[in-house]
Structure formats: C-alpha cells, structure tokens
Design an enzyme around this catalytic site. Sequence first.
Site, PDB file in Angstrom:
ATOM      1  CG  ASP A 206      -2.042   0.967   0.993  1.00 17.50           C
ATOM      2  OD1 ASP A 206      -2.385   1.295  -0.482  1.00 17.50           O
ATOM      3  OD2 ASP A 206      -2.278   1.268   1.805  1.00 17.50           O
ATOM      4  CD  GLU A 290      -6.941   0.417  -1.377  1.00 16.56           C
ATOM      5  OE1 GLU A 290      -7.858   0.587  -1.327  1.00 16.56           O
ATOM      6  OE2 GLU A 290      -5.949   0.490  -0.387  1.00 16.56           O
ATOM      7  CG  ASP A 372      -0.565   2.925   5.839  1.00 23.24           C
ATOM      8  OD1 ASP A 372      -2.185   2.950   6.112  1.00 23.24           O
ATOM      9  OD2 ASP A 372       0.162   4.086   6.193  1.00 23.24           O
TER      10      ASP A 372
END
Length: 421
Positions: A206, A290, A372
């Site tokens: 991420d 993502e 995260d």
Amino acid sequence: MKTLQAFRFALDPSPRVERALASHVGARRFAFNGGLALVKARLDAHARGEAVAVPWTLPALRREWNRAKEALAPWWREHSKEAYASGLAGLADALRNWSASRQGHRAGRRMGFPRFRKKGRGRESVGFTTGAIRVDDQSPVVLPRIGRVRTHEPTMKLLARLRAGTARILRATVSREGGRWYVSFTCEVEREPGTPRRPEAVVGVDAGVRHLAVLSTGERVPNPRPLRKALRKLARLNRKLARRQRGSRHWRATRRRLARLHARVAHIRRDAMHQLTTRLARTYGTVGVEQLRLAGLLRNRRLSRALADAALAELRRQLAYKTAWYGSRLIEADPCYPSSKRCSGCGAVKDTLPLGERTFRCDACGLVLDRDANAGRNLAALAAAVAGSGPETENARGRDASPAVRRAIPEEAGSRRGACP
Ligand SMILES: [Zn+2]
C-alpha cells in the site's frame, strides 16, 4: 525479449539552450494550432457543401503544412522540422481519438474535439524521432538543432545500455512541467526474461503519504528526506493558498508555486519508488495492490487523499511493467474490497474507519495493528487466494477472499469507481 522502456532525465539547460527548447515547444504548438485551424476551416466549407478535402491523417496534414509553411511561418527553418512534425502528429492523434470515441471504439472517457493549445497551459512538449539524438559522456544529451543539453542527473544507466548495444533510442520527448525541463528517451530494450527469487511468495503493498509504502510483511518503507521536506512545504503552501483571495494576484502566484511543488513531489517520489518496485517484482511471485480510485483522482478533494492517490498511481504504474519484466505478477483488489476496514485476523469488516485513524483495532477479535500494515495483509491474502499459493504472512488466510479481485491490466483509462454494493 524486446520491450519499450523510457529513460527520463531532468535537464539543466543554459539560458541559450532554454530559449531554444522553449522556441521548439512553441513551434510545435504553432503547427498543432495551424493544422487545427485548417481542419476547422475545411470542415466548415464541407458543411456548406463545398467539395474540399479535410486533412485528417498525419501524411495529409504534413502535405498541407509543407504547402503552407513558407507563407504561414517564414521562420520555419529556425527549428528542427521534427518540431512541426511532432505538432501535426499530436493533432492527427487527437483527431483520431475524437472520431474513435464518438463512434464508441475507444475505451475511457469521452474525447472532445481537439482545442487550440495556449502557451503555458497544460503539459508542453515536443518530440524528436529522427536527426541527431545522442547520449554520450562529454555532455549528456544531444538533440537535433538544439545541440548539447546538460542534464541534472547522470545518464549512466542509459549510456551503459547504449554502449552494450542492448538499447536503441526510438524517440526523445522534451517537456516542461512545473517550470522544469525534462527529456524522456523511449528506447527499445533487450532484456532477459526473469524469474522472481521466491515465485511462491505473495506480498501486499500500500502506498501512502506518511510512508512511501507499507508491506504486508510489516515493513514500512519510509519516505526519503527530500520527499518529507517537499510534502511539508506542500501542506504549508496549500494552507497559504486557502487564505488568499481566490483569483487575486497573490492567489495566482501561490497557485503557480504549488503546481511547481506538486511536480517536484511527483518527481522525487517516482525516483524513490523505483528502488522499491524493482525489489518487489524481483523477489515476490505475486504482488497485490489496491486498484486506483480513478474517479476520485478527478475531483478536487483533500490534499492528503489526492497525494495518496498519486502515490498509489505511481506504485501501480511501475509495478505493472516491472512485474512483466521480472516474471512475477500483479494482482489488484477491486476498489470495493474493504482492504482498510477489514480485519486481517478474523475478517470482520468495520463500518467506518476515518482516514486520520492510523491504528486498526478490531472489535471482534481484538487485533491491534498499524492501519497500513493491516490493509497490506488483506491485499496479500486476496492476492494469495487468486494466485492459489500460500500467503506471505501468517495472519493472512485468504479464506474469505471474494471474487472481488482480478488480474491487473497495465492501462485501463476507462475504469471508474461506481457505487460499491
Ligand atoms: Zn478481527
């Protein structure tokens, strides 16, 4: 295998060279606008029922330009003819995109009819495909008509490949972004198809604002110092802009500085991220990220969200081609997959998780984890489920990984976030 690769360098042009660069960018714009004016005039004549040909393709536009240039631009010899060719090629592309979009042949957002280019607006660039394009050690870069241009950073990487004969320059594009000049060489590069060191391993990544990236292994890759500094300055300048009266002289000046700083942040981040994405693609067989919230990028929202989106976009862009180079694969989660709000331990999903909340606390199983890192583990689990191999972290199981995931495709300008169910 042969692949295309871009090598981009910031330039440090002398005042004389900078004038030449600006003049070539202007010449490109002149050809683009001149061609567009002609196309519009011909379309109007056509609509009136006159039997005229509308120059729609690059060869047709070039024929018209060569016929008209002496009258239209008696100074045309001052620039490389590539400047005009580049403008006309840009126009031909824009016209083709417009008709393809109108006929529904083109994915992505609807393309409008090309518009006249204004000086200093948008990204200004000029491309060179033939002529004296060189990179050597004396002075880094040689461009047709412009001559030697100093670079701000070493060109060794490209130079070594050119010497070894494993790269060939196809084109050079000079651009001005945020007040700084860049050259980007599109090269055909010969590379060995690779294999990742751990083909079975999966990692979730991420990208963010506070850290360059957080991995599902728990590793946080910190922002390099110049990036931290630039980000702080960006936040300061952004607050300053909010205090200025919209449209005032000070407001415009602050906005210009902000645009330059945004370009600088993007540039530093791109450089910093290269190291990370190379390491990931070389190590792990599967990398999960993502999916980009594309519609979100277009709206004007909070600075932190916009920066996070930009970071994620850069991460994905680099991983998309590097995973192909090194023989690993990229898997992306559907934007509706609650990677942040889902507990990576038990799978429970929270209703809300404010962006400012940096720690994930699960109400169901009591797991406490960095926000995260939790999201990264979810991504890894999801990627593992798709890849059909063991997950990288002990926590991630991927047992309720839904079909809310799919293989990544490098470019998908058309994707847009709909309402999540
Ligand atoms: Zn839990």
